[in-house]
Structures are given as structure tokens and as C-alpha cells.
Design an enzyme around this catalytic site. Sequence first.
Site, PDB file in Angstrom:
ATOM      1  N   TYR A 200      -0.618  36.622  -8.848  1.00 22.34           N
ATOM      2  CA  TYR A 200      -0.171  35.358  -9.439  1.00 22.34           C
ATOM      3  C   TYR A 200       1.056  34.887  -8.659  1.00 22.34           C
ATOM      4  O   TYR A 200       2.016  35.659  -8.527  1.00 22.34           O
ATOM      5  CB  TYR A 200       0.237  35.554 -10.896  1.00 22.34           C
ATOM      6  CG  TYR A 200      -0.882  36.014 -11.823  1.00 22.34           C
ATOM      7  CD1 TYR A 200      -1.596  35.097 -12.583  1.00 22.34           C
ATOM      8  CD2 TYR A 200      -1.215  37.374 -11.952  1.00 22.34           C
ATOM      9  CE1 TYR A 200      -2.607  35.507 -13.447  1.00 22.34           C
ATOM     10  CE2 TYR A 200      -2.228  37.791 -12.803  1.00 22.34           C
ATOM     11  CZ  TYR A 200      -2.921  36.855 -13.550  1.00 22.34           C
ATOM     12  OH  TYR A 200      -3.911  37.256 -14.394  1.00 22.34           O
ATOM     13  N   PRO A 292      -6.124  30.400 -18.962  1.00 22.70           N
ATOM     14  CA  PRO A 292      -6.614  31.595 -18.265  1.00 22.70           C
ATOM     15  C   PRO A 292      -5.528  32.466 -17.625  1.00 22.70           C
ATOM     16  O   PRO A 292      -5.841  33.511 -17.063  1.00 22.70           O
ATOM     17  CB  PRO A 292      -7.541  31.016 -17.182  1.00 22.70           C
ATOM     18  CG  PRO A 292      -7.125  29.601 -17.015  1.00 22.70           C
ATOM     19  CD  PRO A 292      -6.556  29.159 -18.311  1.00 22.70           C
ATOM     20  N   LYS A 296      -7.461  36.475 -20.600  1.00 21.98           N
ATOM     21  CA  LYS A 296      -7.768  37.026 -21.925  1.00 21.98           C
ATOM     22  C   LYS A 296      -9.016  36.450 -22.598  1.00 21.98           C
ATOM     23  O   LYS A 296      -9.528  37.049 -23.554  1.00 21.98           O
ATOM     24  CB  LYS A 296      -6.584  36.781 -22.878  1.00 21.98           C
ATOM     25  CG  LYS A 296      -5.337  37.555 -22.528  1.00 21.98           C
ATOM     26  CD  LYS A 296      -5.551  39.033 -22.730  1.00 21.98           C
ATOM     27  CE  LYS A 296      -4.355  39.862 -22.325  1.00 21.98           C
ATOM     28  NZ  LYS A 296      -4.725  41.197 -21.867  1.00 21.98           N
TER      29      LYS A 296
HETATM   30  P1  RFL Z   1     -19.051  30.537 -24.031  1.00 24.26           P
HETATM   31  O1  RFL Z   1     -19.098  31.336 -22.765  1.00 24.26           O
HETATM   32  O2  RFL Z   1     -18.542  29.165 -23.960  1.00 24.26           O
HETATM   33  O3  RFL Z   1     -20.532  30.537 -24.603  1.00 24.26           O
HETATM   34  C1  RFL Z   1     -20.907  29.721 -25.672  1.00 24.26           C
HETATM   35  C2  RFL Z   1     -22.373  29.394 -25.538  1.00 24.26           C
HETATM   36  O4  RFL Z   1     -22.776  28.595 -26.627  1.00 24.26           O
HETATM   37  C3  RFL Z   1     -23.602  27.541 -26.146  1.00 24.26           C
HETATM   38  N1  RFL Z   1     -23.513  26.431 -27.099  1.00 24.26           N
HETATM   39  C4  RFL Z   1     -24.443  26.164 -28.030  1.00 24.26           C
HETATM   40  N2  RFL Z   1     -25.610  26.752 -28.311  1.00 24.26           N
HETATM   41  C5  RFL Z   1     -26.339  26.247 -29.315  1.00 24.26           C
HETATM   42  N3  RFL Z   1     -25.968  25.161 -30.049  1.00 24.26           N
HETATM   43  C6  RFL Z   1     -24.800  24.537 -29.802  1.00 24.26           C
HETATM   44  N4  RFL Z   1     -24.423  23.471 -30.527  1.00 24.26           N
HETATM   45  C7  RFL Z   1     -23.984  25.035 -28.750  1.00 24.26           C
HETATM   46  N5  RFL Z   1     -22.792  24.670 -28.244  1.00 24.26           N
HETATM   47  C8  RFL Z   1     -22.530  25.513 -27.258  1.00 24.26           C
HETATM   48  C9  RFL Z   1     -23.054  27.231 -24.773  1.00 24.26           C
HETATM   49  O5  RFL Z   1     -24.022  26.598 -23.958  1.00 24.26           O
HETATM   50  C10 RFL Z   1     -22.671  28.615 -24.267  1.00 24.26           C
HETATM   51  O6  RFL Z   1     -23.720  29.229 -23.564  1.00 24.26           O
HETATM   52  O7  RFL Z   1     -18.217  31.289 -25.160  1.00 24.26           O
HETATM   53  P2  RFL Z   1     -18.059  32.864 -25.493  1.00 24.26           P
HETATM   54  O8  RFL Z   1     -19.383  33.536 -25.471  1.00 24.26           O
HETATM   55  O9  RFL Z   1     -17.187  32.928 -26.678  1.00 24.26           O
HETATM   56  O10 RFL Z   1     -17.283  33.478 -24.220  1.00 24.26           O
HETATM   57  C11 RFL Z   1     -15.951  33.129 -23.986  1.00 24.26           C
HETATM   58  C12 RFL Z   1     -15.695  33.043 -22.476  1.00 24.26           C
HETATM   59  O11 RFL Z   1     -16.721  32.316 -21.843  1.00 24.26           O
HETATM   60  C13 RFL Z   1     -14.361  32.354 -22.205  1.00 24.26           C
HETATM   61  O12 RFL Z   1     -13.338  32.831 -23.076  1.00 24.26           O
HETATM   62  C14 RFL Z   1     -13.834  32.563 -20.815  1.00 24.26           C
HETATM   63  O13 RFL Z   1     -14.776  32.317 -19.801  1.00 24.26           O
HETATM   64  C15 RFL Z   1     -12.649  31.603 -20.670  1.00 24.26           C
HETATM   65  N6  RFL Z   1     -12.464  31.216 -19.312  1.00 24.26           N
HETATM   66  C16 RFL Z   1     -11.818  32.088 -18.516  1.00 24.26           C
HETATM   67  N7  RFL Z   1     -11.329  33.248 -19.046  1.00 24.26           N
HETATM   68  C17 RFL Z   1     -10.696  34.128 -18.266  1.00 24.26           C
HETATM   69  O14 RFL Z   1     -10.275  35.180 -18.775  1.00 24.26           O
HETATM   70  N8  RFL Z   1     -10.531  33.867 -16.919  1.00 24.26           N
HETATM   71  C18 RFL Z   1     -11.023  32.706 -16.333  1.00 24.26           C
HETATM   72  O15 RFL Z   1     -10.875  32.509 -15.151  1.00 24.26           O
HETATM   73  C19 RFL Z   1     -11.675  31.761 -17.138  1.00 24.26           C
HETATM   74  N9  RFL Z   1     -12.173  30.604 -16.622  1.00 24.26           N
HETATM   75  C20 RFL Z   1     -12.959  29.983 -18.825  1.00 24.26           C
HETATM   76  C21 RFL Z   1     -12.812  29.701 -17.456  1.00 24.26           C
HETATM   77  C22 RFL Z   1     -13.584  29.049 -19.658  1.00 24.26           C
HETATM   78  C23 RFL Z   1     -14.067  27.825 -19.182  1.00 24.26           C
HETATM   79  N10 RFL Z   1     -14.647  26.885 -20.131  1.00 24.26           N
HETATM   80  C24 RFL Z   1     -15.041  27.343 -21.435  1.00 24.26           C
HETATM   81  C25 RFL Z   1     -14.716  25.511 -19.960  1.00 24.26           C
HETATM   82  C26 RFL Z   1     -13.323  28.507 -16.944  1.00 24.26           C
HETATM   83  C27 RFL Z   1     -13.947  27.565 -17.793  1.00 24.26           C
HETATM   84  C28 RFL Z   1     -14.481  26.317 -17.145  1.00 24.26           C
HETATM   85  C1  PHB Z   2     -10.436  35.418 -12.194  1.00 24.62           C
HETATM   86  O1  PHB Z   2     -10.686  36.373 -11.442  1.00 24.62           O
HETATM   87  O2  PHB Z   2     -11.235  34.490 -12.320  1.00 24.62           O
HETATM   88  C2  PHB Z   2      -9.156  35.411 -12.941  1.00 24.62           C
HETATM   89  C3  PHB Z   2      -8.228  36.423 -12.758  1.00 24.62           C
HETATM   90  C4  PHB Z   2      -7.040  36.408 -13.467  1.00 24.62           C
HETATM   91  C5  PHB Z   2      -6.796  35.377 -14.342  1.00 24.62           C
HETATM   92  C6  PHB Z   2      -7.719  34.367 -14.529  1.00 24.62           C
HETATM   93  C7  PHB Z   2      -8.903  34.383 -13.818  1.00 24.62           C
HETATM   94  O3  PHB Z   2      -5.626  35.369 -15.035  1.00 24.62           O
END
Ligand code: RFL
Ligand code: PHB
Length: 391
Positions: A200, A292, A296
Site C-alpha cells: 500500500y 477495499p 475485508k
Molecule cells: P456479491 O459478490 O456481490 O454477490 C452477490 C450476487 O447476487 C446476485 N444478485 C442477485 N441475484 C438474484 N436476485 C437479485 N435481485 C440479485 N441481486 C444481485 C449478483 O449478481 C451476485 O452474483 O456479494 P457476496 O457474495 O456477499 O460477496 C462479497 C464480495 O463480492 C465483496 O465483498 C468483495 O468483492 C468486495 N470487493 C473487494 N473486496 C476486497 O476485499 N478486495 C477488493 O479488491 C474488492 N474489489 C469489491 C471489489 C466489490 C466490488 N463491487 C461489489 C462492486 C470490486 C468491486 C467492483
Molecule cells: C487485491 O488483491 O485485489 C487487493 C489486495 C488488497 C486490498 C484490496 C484488494 O486491500
Amino acid sequence: MRTQVAIIGGGPAGLLLSHILDRNGIDSVVLERHSRQHVLRRIRAGVLETGTVELLRAVGLGERMDREGHPHSGAAIAWQGRERFFIDTKKFTGKLMMAYGQTAITEDLYAARDARRGKIIDEASNVQLHDLTSTQAHVTYENKGQIHRIDCDYVAGCDGFHGVSRQSIPASLLRTFEKVYPFGWLSIMSVTPPYPDICYCYHERGFALASQRSPMLSRYYIQCDIDAKLEDWPDERFWQELKARCPKDMAEQIVTGPSIEKSIAPLRSFVAEPMRYGRLFLAGDAAHIVPPTGAKGLNLAVSDVFYLSRALTEKYHTGRTHYLDCYSDMALRRVWGATRLSWWLTMLLHRFPDDTQFDERARQSQFDYLTASEHARASLAEQYGGMPFEA
Ligand code: RFL
Ligand code: PHB
């Protein structure tokens, strides 16, 4: 159709819940709004806490992760003009973290559900939740022009921040807590050898982060304006800006190449309380969002699923509802811990548009305290590595 648990959302939370319930002899159906191809194309989180890694291993999902993931002992902070600082989870907690992408976890989960003939209904539109406070709870959805109904004992709302589940709770019963940050993260993925550490960077030009997916797949992020447009960020400009925000020795080590994915995500903290309404239980992003910065989001989705699967298993195996009754409180304690850490790291590591010199000095002092105090370093390492699940 009838099932024991109707799961809304086929992201990591919904699929993992369905997988664990199945291992415990509990039937579920997953309703996913998008196609499987769409779900598997999303590139998101990459850093797993030890608790997440151990849970995935315990439920038979560790094989590919242990083969392809990259175990590591924490992450570095490169503060402009200062010596490199390491958040040493191994030293302070004895625990290793793992770099293994959410995309790979989702692939593993689909493969595991397919192997057990798990019921996942893709492209289920207009999902609606009904009679959640009665014994006749059910969900309806549309698929290929037809309306279907699933009767169930419980509904798990795992449908992310924009899903329908949280919105099915009467507004008068839901409290929400929100903070929207005045910038976003611009990310790219490139087929290049990654910088060795997750690092970071804090710089007057803004935040930057080096991360990784595999020996030939790198993930990089830079803080960007809230209204930034992808078309204004050709690869060349991204690499230049990233390197300008890293220490010189780090910039020289970064291997650049064409991006295979590029996106912009806004940053937000959000928590909805409670995480239960009658027979509906929320898990993952459906109930809370973290910026992010602390890595977490996915780890919280996994800890919610751990608590919820334990609660449903207790109910079906013994008839007791102790864990169902305390699910919301227990999950929220962990959620707020990670929410607080993610907010704090976001404040520490980003430049804000309305920053004053006072804010800047306070941030420097915060960082000085971390470098000077073993206790402060231990506290950060413990939280970054992930607090244990409650018994
Ligand atoms: P998800 O992964 O959003 O999955 C939810 C699923 O529900 C579907 N859905 C529906 N299905 C039926 N009916 C409806 N009305 C629906 N509405 C939605 C969606 O299509 C989807 O498949 O939630 P889940 O499972 O709780 O998982 C959580 C994680 O995905 C999320 O916390 C992390 O990915 C957050 N996040 C990141 N976290 C990190 O720790 N590091 C990251 O780099 C990071 N990048 C991100 C992210 C979240 C993003 N979002 C949500 C916009 C980048 C993005 C773009
Ligand atoms: C990632 O690998 O996508 C990543 C790593 C650390 C973070 C967020 C995202 O705090």
C-alpha cells in the site's frame, strides 16, 4: 418447488453457504440474477485472512487454493519519504494470509456445487421474497418468461449491495450507517510478474496498491477522482501514475504490460442492522460494504456464512435456535470491527480533496505512532490478519 433454504445470490456468500449446508445434509436452491459466465468474469478481492483460508480447507475447498495461491506474512506500507513498513501478521499472530482471487474461489465453488448436483438457477429475474415472518415463507422469480415459486423454511439474502433481500425488510425496522468517500479506485490486471509484496503506497499524488493473483498475474490500483472515466486512463497513463506514487526502488521493479481488465469502483462504508428479519438472514455485501483498503469485503462474506451455516445446522440437527437467535448480533460485531479498520486505513492512506495541513499532520503522526510502537504494530497486524470467529 420446495427447499429448506432459498439462497438469493450466487456470489461467494451464496455459493459457499449452499456448499456448506449441503455438506451438513441441508437442502438449498441458489437463485442468481446473472449468467454464470457473467459472475465468473467479475474480478474483485484477492487477499484471504487465515480464518477464511482455514474454513475453505475445512469444507473441502482448499486443494486448488493451496496449489495456486500465494501464502504471505502480511503487507507493506510505503509511506512517501519514509522507510518501508510491514504489517507483519506472521510475527504478531503466527498466522499467514493468502493471495488467491475471488474469481478463482467462485470457480471452485461452482465446480463443487456441480459435482454434488447443487441447484443453482441462473438468470433468475424479478426475485421477490414473501411472507418472511410467517411459516409460509416463499420466493418467486421469473426465468425464460415463466414465473416460479419456491417454498422454504428460511431465506438467505446473499445478493450483494444492490440485491432485493435487504430491500424486503421494512424500512422502519432497518437502521443503516453509511459513509461515501470522495474518490474511487482505478484497477488493472496485467499478465506480468507481480511486485513481490502486497504494498500500500501513500503519496501526495494519492494512494496506490500493488497486489497479485499468481506468478504471472498482477493486480494494481490507484486512487482516482470520483468522476474519473476509463477512456481517460489508457494503460500508459495508468503505469506512469502508479510508478509516480511508489518509492523509486519499487517503481523500478514494477513490470508493466498491456491490461487485460480495467475498472473503476467507488469507495463506501455501509452497514445495515439487524441482519435478520423473521426467516430472512442477510450475509455478505447484502448487509454491509467496506472500502477495499483493508481487503475485508470477501472475508466478511465468508465469516457471515460461517455463522449462518452453523446456525442453520444447529437448528436442523438439534432443533435449537441459539445461533439463529444471536446470528445478527454476532455477525455485526465482526462486521463493525472490519468496518472500523477499513475506514481507518482508508483515512490513513488516501489524500482527500478537502484535506487541510492539519489532516496531513495528523495522518503523519498516526503513521509515526505505528512505526514507533510495537503495540500499535501488533494491533494493526491482528486486525489486518482477521479477528477469530466467535465460539
Ligand atoms: P456479491 O459478490 O456481490 O454477490 C452477490 C450476487 O447476487 C446476485 N444478485 C442477485 N441475484 C438474484 N436476485 C437479485 N435481485 C440479485 N441481486 C444481485 C449478483 O449478481 C451476485 O452474483 O456479494 P457476496 O457474495 O456477499 O460477496 C462479497 C464480495 O463480492 C465483496 O465483498 C468483495 O468483492 C468486495 N470487493 C473487494 N473486496 C476486497 O476485499 N478486495 C477488493 O479488491 C474488492 N474489489 C469489491 C471489489 C466489490 C466490488 N463491487 C461489489 C462492486 C470490486 C468491486 C467492483
Ligand atoms: C487485491 O488483491 O485485489 C487487493 C489486495 C488488497 C486490498 C484490496 C484488494 O486491500
